[in-house]
Design a protein around this motif. Structure first.
Motif, PDB file in Angstrom:
ATOM      1  N   UNK A  28       0.956  -1.027   0.047  1.00 52.22           N
ATOM      2  CA  UNK A  28       0.315  -0.017  -0.096  1.00 52.22           C
ATOM      3  C   UNK A  28       0.843   1.388  -0.004  1.00 52.22           C
ATOM      4  N   UNK A  29       0.524   2.227  -0.937  1.00 51.75           N
ATOM      5  CA  UNK A  29       1.387   3.214  -1.184  1.00 51.75           C
ATOM      6  C   UNK A  29       0.539   4.612  -0.995  1.00 51.75           C
ATOM      7  N   UNK A  30       0.979   5.637  -0.718  1.00 52.49           N
ATOM      8  CA  UNK A  30       0.240   7.018  -0.511  1.00 52.49           C
ATOM      9  C   UNK A  30      -0.366   7.280  -1.903  1.00 52.49           C
ATOM     10  N   UNK A  31       0.191   6.718  -2.979  1.00 49.10           N
ATOM     11  CA  UNK A  31      -0.298   7.316  -4.429  1.00 49.10           C
ATOM     12  C   UNK A  31      -1.410   6.332  -4.517  1.00 49.10           C
ATOM     13  N   UNK A  32      -1.527   5.011  -3.982  1.00 50.74           N
ATOM     14  CA  UNK A  32      -2.555   4.016  -4.595  1.00 50.74           C
ATOM     15  C   UNK A  32      -3.646   4.617  -3.757  1.00 50.74           C
ATOM     16  N   UNK A  33      -3.443   4.998  -2.490  1.00 50.58           N
ATOM     17  CA  UNK A  33      -4.637   5.508  -1.642  1.00 50.58           C
ATOM     18  C   UNK A  33      -5.152   6.674  -2.319  1.00 50.58           C
ATOM     19  N   UNK A  34      -4.511   7.729  -2.545  1.00 45.19           N
ATOM     20  CA  UNK A  34      -4.787   8.948  -3.301  1.00 45.19           C
ATOM     21  C   UNK A  34      -5.543   8.699  -4.436  1.00 45.19           C
ATOM     22  N   UNK A  35      -5.117   7.801  -5.274  1.00 42.18           N
ATOM     23  CA  UNK A  35      -5.893   7.453  -6.421  1.00 42.18           C
ATOM     24  C   UNK A  35      -7.208   7.113  -6.354  1.00 42.18           C
ATOM     25  N   UNK A  36      -7.365   5.949  -5.220  1.00 43.46           N
ATOM     26  CA  UNK A  36      -8.650   5.562  -4.817  1.00 43.46           C
ATOM     27  C   UNK A  36      -9.594   6.584  -4.334  1.00 43.46           C
ATOM     28  N   UNK A  37      -9.181   7.583  -3.526  1.00 43.21           N
ATOM     29  CA  UNK A  37      -9.936   8.677  -3.203  1.00 43.21           C
ATOM     30  C   UNK A  37     -10.303   9.807  -3.957  1.00 43.21           C
ATOM     31  N   UNK A  38      -9.468   9.880  -5.074  1.00 38.93           N
ATOM     32  CA  UNK A  38      -9.476  11.197  -6.163  1.00 38.93           C
ATOM     33  C   UNK A  38      -8.805  12.226  -5.703  1.00 38.93           C
ATOM     34  N   UNK A  39      -7.777  12.188  -5.125  1.00 39.41           N
ATOM     35  CA  UNK A  39      -6.962  13.505  -4.744  1.00 39.41           C
ATOM     36  C   UNK A  39      -5.500  13.337  -5.073  1.00 39.41           C
ATOM     37  N   UNK A  40      -4.807  14.208  -4.799  1.00 38.35           N
ATOM     38  CA  UNK A  40      -3.366  13.927  -4.965  1.00 38.35           C
ATOM     39  C   UNK A  40      -2.744  13.460  -3.815  1.00 38.35           C
ATOM     40  N   UNK A  41      -1.420  12.845  -3.907  1.00 42.45           N
ATOM     41  CA  UNK A  41      -0.692  12.219  -2.673  1.00 42.45           C
ATOM     42  C   UNK A  41      -0.442  13.450  -1.670  1.00 42.45           C
ATOM     43  N   UNK A  42      -0.062  14.693  -2.183  1.00 40.70           N
ATOM     44  CA  UNK A  42       0.289  15.751  -1.166  1.00 40.70           C
ATOM     45  C   UNK A  42      -1.027  16.070  -0.288  1.00 40.70           C
ATOM     46  N   UNK A  43      -2.080  16.092  -1.063  1.00 38.23           N
ATOM     47  CA  UNK A  43      -3.215  16.462  -0.385  1.00 38.23           C
ATOM     48  C   UNK A  43      -3.613  15.573   0.509  1.00 38.23           C
ATOM     49  N   UNK A  44      -3.705  14.275   0.193  1.00 37.69           N
ATOM     50  CA  UNK A  44      -3.860  13.108   1.306  1.00 37.69           C
ATOM     51  C   UNK A  44      -2.984  13.226   2.593  1.00 37.69           C
ATOM     52  N   UNK A  45      -1.669  13.533   2.138  1.00 40.13           N
ATOM     53  CA  UNK A  45      -0.667  13.466   3.228  1.00 40.13           C
ATOM     54  C   UNK A  45      -1.163  14.594   4.101  1.00 40.13           C
ATOM     55  N   UNK A  46      -1.826  15.586   3.803  1.00 36.41           N
ATOM     56  CA  UNK A  46      -1.956  16.809   4.697  1.00 36.41           C
ATOM     57  C   UNK A  46      -3.472  16.443   5.489  1.00 36.41           C
ATOM     58  N   UNK A  47      -4.154  15.781   4.711  1.00 41.76           N
ATOM     59  CA  UNK A  47      -5.692  15.524   5.277  1.00 41.76           C
ATOM     60  C   UNK A  47      -5.251  14.437   6.483  1.00 41.76           C
ATOM     61  N   UNK A  48      -4.293  13.543   6.214  1.00 42.65           N
ATOM     62  CA  UNK A  48      -4.027  12.531   7.179  1.00 42.65           C
ATOM     63  C   UNK A  48      -3.545  13.218   8.609  1.00 42.65           C
TER      64      UNK A  48
END
Length: 239
Positions: free
Chosen positions: A154-174
Motif C-alpha cells: 500500500x502506497x500513498x499514491x495508491x490510496x490517493x488514486x482511490x479517493x481521487x486526490x493528489x498524494x500531497x493533499x492526502x498526506x495533509x488530510x492524514x
C-alpha cells in the motif's frame, strides 16, 4: 443551484460529476455537455448559475459558448479548464468574464473548491463547514481503504488514486484529521492486526510480518517495538 459541466472527455466529465455528487448536495441539478453546442443548448434551456467549461471541444469551443451566452445576457459564472498550450484561449475567456482559470490536469478537490467559492458569492452564504466535511469524508474513505488493504503493498499514491486526490493533499488530510502521517497510520493498523495474530500463538513472527504487509521481518520488529514498546516475541510471551 444548477451546475453545467461542459467537457468533451468522458472520463473527466463523468468523473467530475460523480465527485461533486459524492461530496455535496448543494446542486439541485448537474447538467453534462459533450460539446459546445450541447453546452449552449443547456444554458439557454436550463439557465445554470455555474459552468465548468473546457476550452477545446468539438464544433463550438469554449470561447464560442461564452460569446453566445454573454451576448444573450445569460452567461453562467464560468470556471475555465484548459491545457497549458491553450492558455491564449483561456486569456480570451477571462476577458469575456470567466471567473477563474484552472490548468489541466487539476485535482477534483481544487475544482470543487473553486465551484464552492463562486456558489458562495452567488448565494451570499459561505459554506466553510461543507468544505470541512469534504476533507473529513476523504479522510474516512482513506481510512477504510487502508484498513481493508493494509496487508497489501500500500502506497500513498495508491490510496490517493482511490479517493481521487493528489498524494500531497492526502498526506495533509492524514496529518490534519488523523493526527499522524500516512506511513505512521498504516503501520499502526498493521501492528494492530499483528497483535491479534501474536495472541493466537500459532504463527511465527516472520509469517505474521508478511501477513500484515511487511516485506522484511527486521523492519517489522523495529516498527512493532516502536509502537508497542516491546518486541513481537516479548508481546507474544506476555499475551
Amino acid at each position: 443551484m444548477k451546475l453545467l459541466i461542459a467537457e468533451d472527455e468522458d472520463m473527466i466529465r463523468n468523473g467530475m460529476e460523480k465527485y461533486i455528487r459524492l461530496h455535496t448536495d448543494r446542486f439541485d441539478k448537474i447538467y453534462l455537455a459533450r460539446n459546445g453546442q450541447e453546452a449552449i443548448d443547456i444554458i439557454f434551456k436550463k439557465r445554470p448559475e455555474i459552468m465548468l467549461l473546457d476550452i477545446q471541444m468539438p464544433g463550438k469551443d469554449g470561447i464560442d459558448v461564452m460569446k453566445e451566452a454573454k451576448s444573450a445576457g445569460i452567461l453562467p459564472a464560468t470556471i475555465i479548464l484548459s491545457g497549458y498550450e491553450e492558455f491564449r484561449y483561456a486569456q480570451q475567456a477571462l476577458r469575456y468574464g470567466a471567473r477563474c482559470y484552472l490548468l489541466k490536469p487539476s485535482r477534483s478537490s481544487d475544482i470543487l473548491k473553486q465551484i464552492f467559492e463562486i456558489a458562495d458569492e452567488i448565494s451570499g452564504s459561505p459554506q466553510k463547514p461543507e468544505e470541512e466535511s469534504i476533507s473529513s469524508s476523504i479522510a474516512e474513505r482513506a481510512k477504510e481503504y487502508v484498513e481493508e488493504y493494509y496487508h497489501e503493498e500500500l502506497t500513498l499514491q495508491r490510496v490517493a488514486d482511490e479517493v481521487g486526490i493528489s498524494p500531497g493533499y492526502l498526506s495533509t488530510i492524514f496529518s490534519q484529521y488523523l493526527g499522524v502521517g500516512f506511513i505512521d497510520y498504516l503501520n499502526q493498523v498493521r501492528i494492530g492486526h499483528a497483535c491479534a495474530y501474536l495472541k493466537q500463538k500459532y504463527f511465527k513472527t516472520y509469517e505474521i510480518a508478511y501477513k500484515v504487509g511487511f516485506q522484511d521481518e527486521k523492519y517489522f520488529t523495529r516498527v512493532f517495538k516502536k509502537i508497542m514498546g516491546v518486541t513481537p516475541s516479548e508481546y507474544k510471551k506476555n499475551s
